[in-house]
Structures are given as C-alpha cells and as structure tokens.
Design a protein around this motif. Structure first.
Motif, PDB file in Angstrom:
ATOM      1  N   SER A   1      77.601  54.659  -1.074  1.00  0.00           N
ATOM      2  CA  SER A   1      76.270  55.506  -1.075  1.00  0.00           C
ATOM      3  C   SER A   1      75.102  54.915  -1.391  1.00  0.00           C
ATOM      4  CB  SER A   1      76.589  56.900  -1.788  1.00  0.00           C
ATOM      5  OG  SER A   1      76.750  56.661  -3.181  1.00  0.00           O
ATOM      6  N   ILE A   2      74.116  55.659  -0.960  1.00  0.00           N
ATOM      7  CA  ILE A   2      72.661  54.577  -1.232  1.00  0.00           C
ATOM      8  C   ILE A   2      71.766  55.889  -1.309  1.00  0.00           C
ATOM      9  CG2 ILE A   2      72.086  54.151   1.258  1.00  0.00           C
ATOM     10  CD1 ILE A   2      71.166  51.629   0.028  1.00  0.00           C
ATOM     11  N   ILE A   3      70.760  55.770  -1.920  1.00  0.00           N
ATOM     12  CA  ILE A   3      69.326  56.791  -1.927  1.00  0.00           C
ATOM     13  C   ILE A   3      68.053  56.138  -2.302  1.00  0.00           C
ATOM     14  CG2 ILE A   3      69.954  57.327  -4.352  1.00  0.00           C
ATOM     15  CD1 ILE A   3      68.775  59.912  -3.985  1.00  0.00           C
ATOM     16  N   LYS A   4      67.140  56.287  -1.693  1.00  0.00           N
ATOM     17  CA  LYS A   4      65.752  55.995  -1.906  1.00  0.00           C
ATOM     18  C   LYS A   4      65.241  56.829  -2.926  1.00  0.00           C
ATOM     19  CE  LYS A   4      61.292  55.686  -0.096  1.00  0.00           C
ATOM     20  NZ  LYS A   4      60.573  56.540  -1.162  1.00  0.00           N
ATOM     21  N   PHE A   5      64.772  56.589  -4.124  1.00  0.00           N
ATOM     22  CA  PHE A   5      64.088  57.435  -4.956  1.00  0.00           C
ATOM     23  C   PHE A   5      62.612  56.756  -5.502  1.00  0.00           C
ATOM     24  CE2 PHE A   5      63.821  59.151  -9.736  1.00  0.00           C
ATOM     25  CZ  PHE A   5      63.632  60.336  -9.487  1.00  0.00           C
ATOM     26  N   PHE A   6      61.631  56.995  -4.924  1.00  0.00           N
ATOM     27  CA  PHE A   6      60.467  56.696  -5.105  1.00  0.00           C
ATOM     28  C   PHE A   6      60.584  55.043  -4.846  1.00  0.00           C
ATOM     29  CE2 PHE A   6      60.012  60.502  -7.910  1.00  0.00           C
ATOM     30  CZ  PHE A   6      59.077  60.982  -7.175  1.00  0.00           C
ATOM     31  N   SER A   7      60.066  54.277  -5.475  1.00  0.00           N
ATOM     32  CA  SER A   7      60.218  52.742  -5.484  1.00  0.00           C
ATOM     33  C   SER A   7      61.602  52.236  -5.636  1.00  0.00           C
ATOM     34  CB  SER A   7      59.012  52.097  -6.227  1.00  0.00           C
ATOM     35  OG  SER A   7      59.352  52.117  -7.517  1.00  0.00           O
TER      36      SER A   7
END
Length: 435
Positions: free
Chosen positions: A320-326
């Motif tokens: 799994s992968i997620i973008k969290f701000f930078s």
C-alpha cells in the motif's frame, strides 16, 4: 444461465464485465443498494480537498452505460436482506430473484461504535459518494474538524481538510499513527502532521459525543474536545450480516472465506472484494486487507470462474502507499510488529539514503527498512518513507516478495539507472547490502 451479483462497485462490476465478454446470452442482474455504480472510492478525500473538482469525476461507468451498452440488468435501490442458498434465491424488501450462480460483492462499511451521542448531527463517515457530498456540504462553514482514527483514510482526510483551511485534530487509540508501519517509522508521519499544524492525540480512547442536536464535543478517556464536525475513520467491517444465518464459512471478522477461484463452500456461490478474504502469499493463509486493487482482481477472476474459465487468484503481499503532505508512505509484506505476532524469526535493516544520485540536484532522503527471515534470508517486508522515489522502490519490493526472493538477491536486480532517477546502486540494494 442467470447470474445474480450483489453489489455494483469494483468487484461486482468487474465480474459482470467478464461474464458479458465470455458468455453472449447470459442474463446478468446486478443489485446495488445505492444509486451509483462503479466509482473510485479512493479518490473521495481528494474531492474534499478540491484537487478533484467533483464526485462525478470518480464514476468510471454510470448505470445507463451498463444497461444499454453491456446488456446488464443493473438495478439501483435494491438491497438484499436474505439469501436462500438451498433454493438459490435472493430477496429484499420488494423483490425476490432466483439465480443459477451468485456473486456476493457487497463490500464493507465504516465501523462506527455505538458511542453515546453517535446519533448527533455532524458525525460523518467517508465511504460512498453521498457520504462525501454530505460531508463537504456540512464542513463548508465549519472551522474545526476532529478525525477519529489515524490510519490511511484518517491521514488522507486530515491533509485535505488542512488544504481547505480547516483546523484538524486526529484522535488515535494506538500509541502511533499509521499502525501498519513500525513505531519509529511512524514518528516521521507524526512529525509531518504536526509540521502542518494538525493536533495529534495518541493513546486516547473515544467514549462518546456531546452536543445539543449537533456534535459539539468529543468525549475521550482524557479530555472533552471542542469540535465543529467529526469524521470517524477507524476501519471497516464486511457487509455480510445478511448472510449470518447461512452455512457459508466466514473469516473471524465476518468476511466470506473463498478459495483462489473466489468460490465459497456452497456450490454456485462466489464472493469477491471487501466482503471476502484474500490469500496472503507470505502468511500462506487467508487474510483481510480490503483495497480497491484486490477487489478489481478478485471480481475479474470471479466472473471468469462463473462462466467456466477459472483462473486462480495469486494472492497479495500487503502493498500500500499514501501521500501525506510532502511525504510518501509505502509498505509491503510484513512489518516487524506483524512478524513478532506470528513468531517469525527475522532481522531487519534500515538506512537513510538519497533517492537519486547524490550529485544531481534535488536529491531527497529516503528511509528504507527491509525485514528478512533470519534463517533463510527470504525477504519478508519493506517500509519506505520519503519525499520522492518511494513508489518506484515499494513496487520493486512488492515484486520481489511475490517471487519469494531472498534479501541478498536484491543486489543482483538490473534496475534502471540515470542520475536524475537513481544512483548506480538503488537505495533498496544499498540497504540489502547492509546485512
């Protein structure tokens, strides 16, 4: 042959399309309790943040397309409340249908405990397009948002609320955010949250809500927290309660147990997606990790099996992968916590290293962790957090896990190299060489 599919989203409609393509004269009836078919649930937080302009952008195919282009009897507002497996019928409040083959693809629903005050206005979940549209409308004039749950959905919602100028508090019962990561890796996630002025409250248990018709406070075991709106994002539960009196076999959490052809233990009954189990290639057993990628794959294979063209589901490795701000947060396989829970003998290596050639402008630091079997050296898991280059590496590790590679074999992979994209030794190779 009449095929009845319960559920009109990823798994259900992937199966329906396979039946359309492989059986010309099939009668296909899909039963959806809502009004919207085939939409991208994972895009919902980005509608809240304005990056995606409308929920309609998330609809892959509308109901009329399925009806008129693909000859599917796609019904809306048809909630199945019971299934007679012996007589092969499904029923709801205003209908009853027989089937020759049945697919249960009912997905999952957000968990909302029966906390005191949970019926107050202003308490939301995010799972469907109507959920999201109601939340957007309700949040428009509100300032402070409280998110219960620090997992992927909670983090994505937090970022997008901050982007539209909201003050955000996250309440998490565990001692860290994103519990699928190791605790020290999760510290980077908390730092990123606090850098963006999110208040993070860990080791805190919600006990209820207070307010006059509308929620005004979240009551925990430690405080009474003022808020204008609450989003509950503490996980999901499979939508299988209408089958509780059947003789289907279930996972411990209520998901329907299936084999690699999406078959249940009952003849002519299949299940796929968030209401079903997924075979975990590392654990060597059925697991439950509900993600859209799995739902689409399982639905496709269920449809093929139903028309007599079976192809086995090859399983998952927990990617799994997620973008969290930078930051980008990527993980695959098993974490050290999970390995300890199943008593695997393991070792791990962690490095901080640039994502491209160090002399090339724009190099960012990656934190890379690899877990491997202490006795066999088989790769067991990886976690990567950084500002760039995470997605490339986590997919390499996922592929390595799928093929049961040993950690020392990573050094021999022929990975792409040019200074703007990588160093001569990829970060995962450099980490593996630390063993």
């Amino acid at each position: 042959m009449r095929y009845v599919i319960i559920g009109g989203d990823a798994a259900g409609m992937s199966a329906a399309m396979q039946i359309v393509r492989h059986e010309e004269n099939a009668e296909i009836i899909t039963l959806e309790r809502g009004e919207i078919y085939s939409y991208a649930q994972c895009g919902l937080p980005y509608v809240i943040g304005g990056l995606i302009s409308s929920t309609t952008d998330l609809i892959a195919r509308d109901v009329e397309t399925f009806r008129h282009k693909y000859r599917i009897d796609a019904r809306t507002k048809h909630e199945v409340t019971s299934v007679d497996l012996k007589n092969q019928t499904v029923s709801g409040h205003h209908f009853s249908l027989s089937y020759d083959k049945l697919l249960v693809a009912t997905g999952a629903s957000p968990i909302v405990p029966s906390w005191p005050g949970s019926d107050l206005r202003g308490i939301h979940t995010v799972k469907t397009i109507p959920d999201t549209e109601q939340l957007i409308a309700d949040a428009k004039e509100k300032k402070h948002i409280t998110i219960i749950g620090g997992g992927y959905i909670g983090l994505e919602l937090a970022e997008n609320f901050v982007k539209i100028g909201k003050e955000v508090t996250i309440i998490e019962q565990a001692p860290q955010l994103a519990t699928i990561f190791d605790e020290d890796m999760a510290n980077m996630i908390q730092e990123e949250a606090e850098k963006n002025e999110i208040k993070v409250r860990l080791n805190e248990t919600v006990e209820g809500f207070a307010g006059n018709e509308r929620v005004e406070r979240v009551i925990t075991d430690q405080a009474s927290i003022r808020t204008d709106l609450v989003v509950v994002a503490i996980g999901v539960t499979p939508n299988t309660s209408f089958l509780s009196n059947s003789n289907l076999h279930f996972h411990h959490n209520g998901a329907i147990s299936v084999n690699r052809f999406m078959e249940t233990n009952v003849e002519n009954v299949y299940a796929a997606g968030d209401c079903a189990t997924q075979y975990h290639r590392i654990k060597k057993k059925n697991d439950y990790i509900p993600l859209g990628t799995h739902a689409n794959k399982q639905g496709r294979l269920a449809g093929k099996a139903m028309v007599g063209q079976p192809s086995p589901f090859q399983g998952i490795v927990g990617t799994s992968i997620i973008k969290f701000f930078s930051l980008t947060l990527g993980r695959t396989g098993l974490s050290s916590r999970e390995l300890e829970e199943i008593s695997y003998p393991y070792d791990q290596m962690t490095t901080e290293i640039g994502h491209i050639a160090g002399y090339y402008p724009g190099a960012e630091r990656l934190t890379v962790r690899l877990c491997y079997h202490r006795d066999t050296n088989q790769l067991l898991g990886g976690q990567i957090i950084g500002r760039a280059g995470v997605d490339k590496r986590i997919d390499v590790l996922s592929t390595a896990l799928y093929n049961e590679m040993k950690v020392d074999e990573l050094e021999h992979l022929d990975l792409a190299y040019a200074p703007p994209y990588n160093g001569v030794w990829d970060p995962i190779q450099q980490t593996a060489r630390r063993r």
